[in-house]
Design a protein around this motif. Structure first.
Motif, short mmCIF file in Angstrom:
data_model
loop_
_atom_site.label_atom_id
_atom_site.label_comp_id
_atom_site.label_asym_id
_atom_site.label_seq_id
_atom_site.Cartn_x
_atom_site.Cartn_y
_atom_site.Cartn_z
N PRO A 1 -4.26 -0.97 -9.02
CA PRO A 1 -5.14 -0.14 -9.87
C PRO A 1 -5.56 1.19 -9.27
O PRO A 1 -5.95 2.09 -10.01
CB PRO A 1 -6.36 -1.05 -10.08
N GLN A 2 -5.49 1.35 -7.94
CA GLN A 2 -6.01 2.56 -7.33
C GLN A 2 -4.90 3.57 -7.06
O GLN A 2 -3.85 3.22 -6.51
CB GLN A 2 -6.73 2.24 -6.01
N THR A 3 -5.12 4.81 -7.46
CA THR A 3 -4.15 5.87 -7.19
C THR A 3 -4.43 6.53 -5.84
O THR A 3 -5.58 6.62 -5.41
CB THR A 3 -4.18 6.94 -8.29
N LEU A 4 -3.35 6.97 -5.20
CA LEU A 4 -3.48 7.68 -3.92
C LEU A 4 -3.09 9.14 -4.07
O LEU A 4 -2.73 9.79 -3.09
CB LEU A 4 -2.60 7.00 -2.86
N ALA A 5 -3.18 9.66 -5.29
CA ALA A 5 -2.80 11.05 -5.55
C ALA A 5 -3.61 12.02 -4.70
O ALA A 5 -3.06 13.02 -4.20
CB ALA A 5 -2.98 11.37 -7.04
N GLU A 6 -4.90 11.73 -4.50
CA GLU A 6 -5.73 12.65 -3.72
C GLU A 6 -5.35 12.65 -2.24
O GLU A 6 -5.76 13.55 -1.50
CB GLU A 6 -7.21 12.27 -3.88
N MET A 7 -4.55 11.68 -1.82
CA MET A 7 -4.09 11.61 -0.43
C MET A 7 -2.69 12.19 -0.29
O MET A 7 -2.03 12.03 0.74
CB MET A 7 -4.12 10.17 0.07
N GLY A 8 -2.22 12.87 -1.34
CA GLY A 8 -0.91 13.50 -1.28
C GLY A 8 0.23 12.59 -1.67
O GLY A 8 1.40 12.93 -1.44
N MET A 9 -0.08 11.43 -2.27
CA MET A 9 0.95 10.50 -2.75
C MET A 9 0.78 10.33 -4.25
O MET A 9 0.11 9.40 -4.71
CB MET A 9 0.83 9.16 -2.02
N PRO A 10 1.36 11.23 -5.04
CA PRO A 10 1.10 11.22 -6.48
C PRO A 10 1.51 9.93 -7.18
O PRO A 10 0.91 9.56 -8.19
CB PRO A 10 1.92 12.42 -6.99
N ASP A 11 2.52 9.26 -6.66
CA ASP A 11 2.96 7.99 -7.27
C ASP A 11 2.45 6.77 -6.51
O ASP A 11 2.70 5.63 -6.90
CB ASP A 11 4.49 7.93 -7.32
N GLY A 12 1.74 7.01 -5.41
CA GLY A 12 1.29 5.91 -4.57
C GLY A 12 0.12 5.14 -5.18
O GLY A 12 -0.77 5.73 -5.80
N TYR B 1 0.83 -1.20 0.00
CA TYR B 1 0.00 0.00 0.00
C TYR B 1 0.87 1.26 0.00
O TYR B 1 1.81 1.39 0.79
CB TYR B 1 -0.89 -0.01 1.24
N GLY B 2 0.53 2.18 -0.91
CA GLY B 2 1.21 3.46 -0.95
C GLY B 2 2.47 3.50 -1.78
O GLY B 2 3.05 4.57 -1.99
N ALA B 3 2.93 2.35 -2.25
CA ALA B 3 4.16 2.30 -3.04
C ALA B 3 3.83 2.51 -4.52
O ALA B 3 2.71 2.26 -4.96
CB ALA B 3 4.86 0.96 -2.86
N PRO B 4 4.81 2.95 -5.30
CA PRO B 4 4.60 3.02 -6.75
C PRO B 4 4.70 1.63 -7.36
O PRO B 4 5.23 0.69 -6.73
CB PRO B 4 5.75 3.92 -7.22
N GLY B 5 4.22 1.50 -8.58
CA GLY B 5 4.27 0.20 -9.25
C GLY B 5 5.68 -0.30 -9.50
O GLY B 5 5.89 -1.50 -9.71
N THR B 6 6.64 0.60 -9.45
CA THR B 6 8.03 0.22 -9.69
C THR B 6 8.74 -0.27 -8.43
O THR B 6 9.91 -0.66 -8.48
CB THR B 6 8.82 1.44 -10.22
#
Length: 245
Positions: free
Chosen positions: A66-77, A33-38
């Motif tokens: 599949p889910q982005t966490l950009a709205e939580m302040g983690m643009p790559d999460g 959770y919260g990590a980028p795909g890389t």
């Protein structure tokens, strides 16, 4: 050599790293959770080094959740499903994890089906329908891959790798444990993990062992991470897999 490439399998954007031109074994590792795909892709190069000449038989795939966490302040999460981090921290502080162990995270069913579809597409592209599967993940990715091994629409993996995971969905998983009778499970966990405490990892290991599942539990001095011994041991397990000459 070993040049990473991006490929869409089902609906998941994945990083693919081949050890050779005609891989026979599929290794799929899901990030937390919260990590980028890389996040975990560098493990492929460590495994390739450890596998030596036998690395030519392996394909390593790292799906992005599949889910982005950009709205939580983690643009790559990215996330496989939403997690209430405040509630998780409360469980950790109180050392009360019975609710966590039995909870069914909202969104896990959809994530499991998405990953199952993606792995099916990976096998089709490989052209080896019966290719041995090594499936695993870190943290939330470990929870997802155990759920997929138990309740997914794909055949169970030959090896299941659980890095810093925990026990959830216990009542649902109990009904499907027979699917892991031919699976070797490698589980590792830091003994001072502040996110998913060590006691829950022990509970998961005991639960698997009591069901007669071949399980190796590796405890290491550290936090919410993957240690070097875990990487070395899983490479040895991979290399021991039977595969066509």
């Amino acid at each position: 050599m070993f040049e990473p490439r991006r490929t869409l399998y089902g609906s998941l954007d994945c990083i693919v790293i081949d050890g050779g031109p005609s891989p026979k074994v599929l290794v799929v590792l899901c990030h937390g959770y919260g990590a980028p795909g890389t996040d975990l892709a560098s493990l492929a190069f460590e495994w390739i080094t450890l596998l030596g000449e036998d690395a030519v038989d392996f394909r390593f795939v790292f799906p992005a959740a599949p889910q982005t966490l950009a709205e939580m302040g983690m643009p790559d999460g990215r996330a496989w499903w939403p997690i209430n981090m405040a509630q998780l921290a409360q469980h950790a502080q109180s050392s009360s994890f019975s609710e966590l162990h039995t909870a069914v995270p909202p969104g896990i069913d959809e994530a499991r089906q998405t990953l199952s579809d993606s792995i099916a597409a990976m096998k089709v592209e490989m052209g080896v329908p019966d290719a041995p599967l090594v499936l695993g993940g870190f943290s939330q990715g470990a929870m997802l891959t155990l759920d997929t091994a138990l309740r997914g629409t794909i055949d169970p993996p030959q090896i299941l790798i659980l890095f810093s995971g925990t026990l959830v969905c216990q009542s649902h998983w109990n009904a499907s444990l027979s699917r892991l009778q031919q699976t070797r499970v490698y589980q590792s966990h830091g003994n001072v993990d502040p996110i998913l405490p060590y006691s829950s990892a022990v509970a998961l290991s005991q639960w698997l062992s009591e069901a007669g599942i071949e399980t190796e539990f590796h405890s290491f001095r550290g936090g919410h991470t993957i240690d070097g011994e875990s990487i070395e041991t899983t490479a040895q397990w991979m290399n021991a897999l039977p595969r066509d000459a």
